[in-house]
Write an enzyme that holds these catalytic residues in place. Structure first.
Site, PDB file in Angstrom:
ATOM      1  N   GLY A 186      62.575  41.990  50.841  1.00  0.00           N
ATOM      2  CA  GLY A 186      62.627  40.894  51.817  1.00  0.00           C
ATOM      3  C   GLY A 186      61.239  40.567  52.342  1.00  0.00           C
ATOM      4  O   GLY A 186      60.225  40.764  51.680  1.00  0.00           O
ATOM      5  N   GLY A 187      61.220  40.100  53.593  1.00  0.00           N
ATOM      6  CA  GLY A 187      59.948  39.725  54.210  1.00  0.00           C
ATOM      7  C   GLY A 187      58.995  40.898  54.348  1.00  0.00           C
ATOM      8  O   GLY A 187      57.792  40.703  54.572  1.00  0.00           O
ATOM      9  N   GLY A 421      31.873  23.226  32.560  1.00  0.00           N
ATOM     10  CA  GLY A 421      32.203  23.564  33.944  1.00  0.00           C
ATOM     11  C   GLY A 421      32.295  25.061  34.152  1.00  0.00           C
ATOM     12  O   GLY A 421      31.995  25.574  35.236  1.00  0.00           O
ATOM     13  N   ALA A 422      32.699  25.764  33.095  1.00  0.00           N
ATOM     14  CA  ALA A 422      32.842  27.210  33.237  1.00  0.00           C
ATOM     15  C   ALA A 422      31.468  27.872  33.405  1.00  0.00           C
ATOM     16  O   ALA A 422      31.331  28.888  34.092  1.00  0.00           O
ATOM     17  CB  ALA A 422      33.567  27.776  32.028  1.00  0.00           C
TER      18      ALA A 422
END
Ligand code: HXC
Length: 534
Positions: A186-187, A421-422
């Protein structure tokens, strides 16, 4: 006369009755330390799990644990809690030492109400986190819990909120480590997710927001607890977990090793160790690297092992986004964080997961004064609709942000390809790399020769009458392009590479750069930085 005197002295040494208050204390401590009783402790063992107290014992330096709040218990009374014995409210908290340095620690005790978190339990954890924060020491949480204590209703949820709030306050201030040693559902998963590093143990650790039953009801998918949220799922698929251990002792050894690379807090540097490995040690492998066919792949780990002190590399998230390798090593005794493209996996290209992995690691290094060593061999971004629609633009931007923002020393070595870009993203000079080196076999360009000539000479290639003519022209154009761009020299001529280095001197060059940069300060940039989960 003399004999009488001895008798009197012996009498005075005879054991005196223990004070009632001390007897009461000892009884209370014994009861509170007993966990959930023999049957539940036995059940814990039968599952191959250590008890919470054993875990603390294995994690910390021998005999250093100082427990706090042993006698705390819940004030909740509903659903039978009034008549229940809940030792320590299901969590052990305190402080101790790891590798001779102070840490705060908490361990949830599954034998006490399934380690579930009620308000008193949460307050104990919050208190020890405050202690860690104010005294600037790391905090290690050992989690083994059924989640929010159902009998305490919203008080339990509020308890989680208290912890989450502290996780964020401590983020980037002190190292926070979560060790999952049972269920974490859960949380409850979000406290570990807010910390810097998550450890899991094969076969016993599970993390999920909704369990297999809810998954089946909601989606029809059938899955086991382990398949859904076990160590393998989170270390190789989701990227939630950073380290996997085969057993609990192996896990505690790894936690201790990780901490050996980290400073106690954001004001300190990581511990320097005496370095028996000569800094001028030659690395012949790097010369071989320059003879490698550019189309051949290799595991970048081999290079890290060769250049690191005593060939030791402590990898982070080894099973996730294997095209990007991250981890710690020492060079010349100083800790560095390594961020390296790995050509052995999707040619080392950048993709969504690699971007997230690298960006978060770089941001952690920047929080804790750890220099970044970037090893570049990257053909570009991984193409495809899945990547574009998955948000490679948004995720890829995280690496740019992380490097541009980082003010710790940044040393880059281009090993082979650095395209487009890399090239920029991998800590290039204009992204404020402090020292940018390249091997002589480096290829730095907007794109690789094959792609570039198709764009630059599409008409000429189309005009060729036969396929053989086309192939010959392509080969000629590729060779011309490669001669100009597939080398480090054009970049070196503009100063975007500081030095094209002799390959076998790579280790020495990096250590010298690290030593030069050891007091680097960028004025006005050392404000508090959080390590947001990316
Ligand atoms: C109170 C709990 C408990 C809980 C377990 N126990 N979980 N008590 N609150 N959440 C108790 C059981 O009653 C039992 O008590 C003992 O712990 C051991 O549990 P078992 O079920 O016997 O163990 P096991 O078969 O190993 O199963 C473990 C388990 C299961 C998978 C964790 O107990 C379970 O599903 N628990 C509930 C999980 C859950 O839904 N938690 C809430 C999640 S939501 P006795 O006396 O018999 O020994 C959540 C919200 C957080 O946590 C939100 C944060 C923002």
């Amino acid at each position: 006369m003399e004999k009488e005197a001895v008798k009197d002295a012996e009498k005075s040494r005879a054991p005196r009755p223990v004070a009632a208050s001390v007897v009461k204390l000892r009884a209370a401590v014994e009861k509170a330390s007993a966990g959930g009783g023999p049957a539940r402790l036995e059940a814990q063992k039968a599952r191959g799990k250590f008890t919470a107290r054993e875990r603390i014992h294995y994690l910390l330096d021998e005999g250093t644990f100082q427990e706090l709040d042993l006698l705390v218990s819940t004030r909740a009374v509903d659903f039978g809690l009034k008549d229940k014995d809940i030792p320590g409210d299901g969590v052990i908290t305190g402080f101790g030492q790891i590798n001779g340095r102070e840490v705060c620690v908490y361990a949830q005790d599954f034998t006490v109400l399934g380690g579930s978190l009620g308000l008193a339990h949460a307050k104990k954890i919050a208190k020890v986190m405050d202690l860690a924060y104010e005294n600037r020491v790391p905090v290690v949480g050992l989690l083994d819990s059924g989640g929010a204590r159902i009998q305490e209703g919203v008080d339990s949820l509020d308890g989680y909120a208290e912890i989450f709030q502290r996780n964020v306050k401590c983020s980037g201030v002190i190292p926070q480590i979560s060790v999952i040693l049972g269920p974490c559902a859960g949380g409850a998963v979000y406290s570990p997710a807010l910390t810097d590093y998550i450890f899991m143990v094969e076969g016993i650790s599970q993390m999920f927001v909704t369990g297999p039953d809810v998954v089946k009801a909601a989606t029809g998918e059938e899955v086991t607890f382990d398949g859904l949220g076990g160590a393998d799922a989170h270390s190789s698929k989701s990227g939630v977990c950073h380290f996997v251990a085969k057993s609990e002792p192996d896990c505690f050894r790894q936690v201790r090793e990780l901490l050996s690379y980290l400073p106690q807090n954001r004001w300190e540097k990581p511990p320097r160790v005496a370095n028996p490995d000569p800094i001028r040690r030659h690395v012949p492998l790097m010369e071989q690297m320059c003879n490698l066919d550019p189309r051949k792949s290799y595991r970048v780990h081999h290079i890290v092992w060769q250049i690191a002190d005593e060939h030791k590399f402590f990898e982070v998230q080894a099973g996730y986004a294997k095209n990007m390798v991250t981890g710690f090593c020492r060079m010349g005794g100083e800790v560095v964080g390594v961020v390296a493209n790995n050509p052995a996996h999707v040619a080392g290209a950048l993709d969504i997961n690699a971007s997230d992995k690298a960006a978060r690691f770089i941001r952690f290094l920047n929080c804790f004064n750890i220099p970044v060593l970037t090893l570049v061999d990257v053909p570009g971004y991984w193409p495809g609709v899945t990547q574009e629609h998955g948000g490679i633009i948004r995720h890829g931007a995280k690496i740019l942000f992380a490097y541009a923002e980082a003010t710790v020393p940044k040393i880059t070595v281009i090993l082979r390809k650095a395209y487009g870009g890399a090239y920029i993203a991998m800590s290039s000079k204009h992204m404020k790399g402090d020292f940018n080196f390249a091997l002589p076999c480096a290829e730095i360009a907007v794109m690789g020769p094959a792609g570039a000539i198709e764009i630059l000479y599409s008409r000429e290639i189309a005009a060729c009458k036969t396929d053989a003519d086309k192939a010959a022209l392509r080969a000629k154009l590729c060779a011309e392009y490669a001669a100009k761009f597939a080398s480090p020299y054009q970049t070196a001529s503009t100063g975007s590479i500081d030095e094209v280095i002799e390959p076998s001197l790579m280790r020495y060059k990096i250590v010298r750069a690290l030593r030069f940069l050891k007091d680097k300060r960028v004025p006005g940039t050392h404000e508090n930085r959080g390590n947001i989960p990316l």
